[in-house]
Design an enzyme around this catalytic site. Structure first.
Site, short mmCIF file in Angstrom:
data_model
loop_
_atom_site.label_atom_id
_atom_site.label_comp_id
_atom_site.label_asym_id
_atom_site.label_seq_id
_atom_site.Cartn_x
_atom_site.Cartn_y
_atom_site.Cartn_z
N ASP A 245 0.77 -1.26 0.00
CA ASP A 245 0.00 0.00 0.00
C ASP A 245 0.80 1.31 0.00
OD1 ASP A 245 0.76 -0.62 2.62
OD2 ASP A 245 -1.25 -0.63 3.45
N GLU A 342 -11.69 -5.94 9.02
CA GLU A 342 -10.32 -5.87 8.50
C GLU A 342 -10.29 -6.33 7.05
OE1 GLU A 342 -7.73 -4.50 9.64
OE2 GLU A 342 -5.98 -5.45 8.74
N THR A 445 2.20 8.77 5.79
CA THR A 445 1.27 7.64 5.88
C THR A 445 0.64 7.54 7.27
OG1 THR A 445 0.95 5.33 5.22
CG2 THR A 445 2.89 5.80 6.58
C1 DMJ Z 1 -0.73 3.05 9.95
O1 DMJ Z 1 0.33 2.78 10.78
C2 DMJ Z 1 -0.27 3.57 8.61
O2 DMJ Z 1 -1.32 4.21 7.96
C3 DMJ Z 1 0.25 2.47 7.72
O3 DMJ Z 1 0.63 2.92 6.43
C4 DMJ Z 1 -0.79 1.38 7.57
N1 DMJ Z 1 -1.31 0.94 8.84
C5 DMJ Z 1 -1.62 1.86 9.88
C6 DMJ Z 1 -3.07 2.26 10.00
O4 DMJ Z 1 -4.00 1.38 9.58
#
Ligand code: DMJ
Length: 455
Positions: A245, A342, A445
């Site tokens: 992602d 999820e 992120t």
């Molecule tokens: C966060 O730590 C960040 O967005 C990461 O890129 C994906 N997982 C979590 C939130 O779901």
């Protein structure tokens, strides 16, 4: 029988008309203010739980009212992830408490190996933003110390980082890494270079990330796992979910943040392939499936909370119409099962992983869609999602993840990204746009805003 069918049809028509009406109904400034206040109160409640039961630890365990520490010593993950959210929400007391704790206790001289990706996105990013927002150089000193301790992770034959590095010895382990954990270091290490003037962080992170891009398949896709020593792909599953992602996210956002065209070129190439190979168009919206990176053959039809980020990224990077269709699917996933699970199989319409760990991505996409279109529909979506979290995840000590979205049974964790991301997006959807100007900052992120300074 026919009469019943008529009543049923009339009822469902009325139901869809009222949903359409609600989607387009006005969302007044008063309503926005009310939502902002609710989110602020929720943030204060969650922080109080941390203070009462987990002060100085990484996370609060809200059901047992105890704390969790990831490694041998706490890295204060919750306060570091939360500091800029407190600042943005105007929670000055909470921001002051978090700052005092961080500056008096945080120390990275820990006899432990740590997961480079998680520590970078939550802690390095949190400290860099804290420095940019607050100006206190102690935040920067902590960020630099952490960055230096993480740097040996890049010492592989290919330049791609190992997954774990020891904070005292620099010893690495776990050479089977993935695009997300390799690429999602670029904004943080790049920012550290821009602030300190030392190029080595930017160059190391870019080398690792570009190795992945240069070894994409002939279809311009990447797989799920790659060996950082040999450069060989060891898992060819391709999708936009876990392990991949934010690699895509950081290609686009690194371009925005640093103005480096290599990232834009790479993003455009991948994004065309994503749209060509990974989208399933259904009457519930456009979901995204799994394929083999080399053949493009579909190998799975699961979709989940993490995948939901792509609607926002897709729209933010210029394709609002595709983003809109994917956000339809996201909202379907949220409302069909009470709260989003999820993961679920969109073809069979059944849940495959029933938990919800307070993830932000669906709200994040609603936030971008609202900013880009100005349509009330996304405010209504945001309201539904936020309200269901407030109603079903709250307990007397904070907010808890759900073990099962269908029964609302809670489980004993409150991840730091609940502060860093979920509550932040929940607030930003309804707050005045001047609270966060997307022309001046790029959100990492973990939703830490980094100032755009091109030089
Ligand atoms: C966060 O730590 C960040 O967005 C990461 O890129 C994906 N997982 C979590 C939130 O779901």
């Amino acid at each position: 029988m026919r009469k019943n069918r008529f009543i049923l049809t009339a009822f469902s028509l009325l139901f869809s008309v009222s949903i359409v009406a609600q989607k387009d109904a006005p969302f007044t400034d008063e309503m926005k203010k009310e939502m902002c206040n609710k989110v602020k109160e929720a943030t204060q409640h969650a922080w109080k739980g941390y203070k009462d039961y987990a002060w100085g630890a990484d996370d609060l365990k809200p059901l047992t009212k105890t704390s969790k520490t990831w490694y041998k010593q706490s890295m204060l993950t919750t306060p570091v992830d939360a500091f800029d959210t407190f600042t943005l929400l105007g929670l000055t007391t909470e921001a002051k408490e978090a700052k005092e704790l961080i500056l008096s206790k945080l120390n990275f001289n820990i006899d432990n190996d740590v997961q480079v990706f998680e520590i970078t996105i939550r802690l390095l990013a949190g400290l860099l933003t804290a420095y940019e927002m607050d100006g206190d150089k102690k935040f920067l000193a902590l960020a630099k110390d952490l960055g230096d301790r993480l740097m040996p992770a890049f010492n592989s034959k290919t330049g791609m980082p190992y997954r774990y590095v020891h904070l005292q010895t620099g010893k690495t382990r776990d050479g089977i890494n993935n695009p997300a954990e390799i690429g999602t270091l670029m904004m943080e290490f790049g920012k550290l270079s821009k602030i300190t003037g030392d190029k080595k962080y930017y160059e190391a992170a870019k080398k690792g990330m570009m190795y992945v891009y240069d070894h994409r398949s002939t279809l311009d896709l990447v797989g799920e796992q790659i060996d950082v020593e040999t450069g060989n792909w060891v898992n060819a599953r391709s999708h936009i979910g876990a392990y991949i992602d934010s690699y895509y996210e950081y290609l686009y956002k690194s371009w925005l943040l640093f103005g480096d065209k290599d990232f834009k070129t790479a993003f455009d190439v991948h994004n065309a392939a994503i749209k060509k190979h990974l989208i399933s168009k259904t009457d519930k919206g456009w979901f995204m499936h799994q394929v083999d990176m080399n053949t493009g053959k579909q190998i799975g039809t699961t979709y989940g909370a993490l995948e939901a980020f792509y609607a926002g990224l897709c729209a933010f990077s210029g394709d609002v119409e595709t983003g809109r269709q994917i956000q339809e699917a996201n909202y379907y996933m949220w409302t069909k099962f009470n709260i989003e699970p999820e993961e679920f199989d969109f073809k069979a319409d059944t849940i495959t992983s029933a938990y919800y760990i307070l993830r932000p991505e669906n709200l994040e996409s609603a936030f971008y869609m609202y900013r880009l279109t100005g349509e009330n529909k996304y405010l209504w979506q945001g309201k539904t999602m936020v309200q269901s979290i407030l109603d079903h995840c709250r307990n007397d000590a904070g907010f808890a993840s759900l073990k099962n979205v269908q029964t609302y049974e809670k489980t004993n964790s409150m991840e730091s990204f609940f502060f860093g991301e979920t509550l932040k997006y929940a607030y930003l959807i309804f707050a005045p746009q001047s609270t966060l100007d997307l022309k001046k900052v790029v959100l990492t992120t973990e939703a830490h805003p980094f100032k755009i300074i091109k030089k």
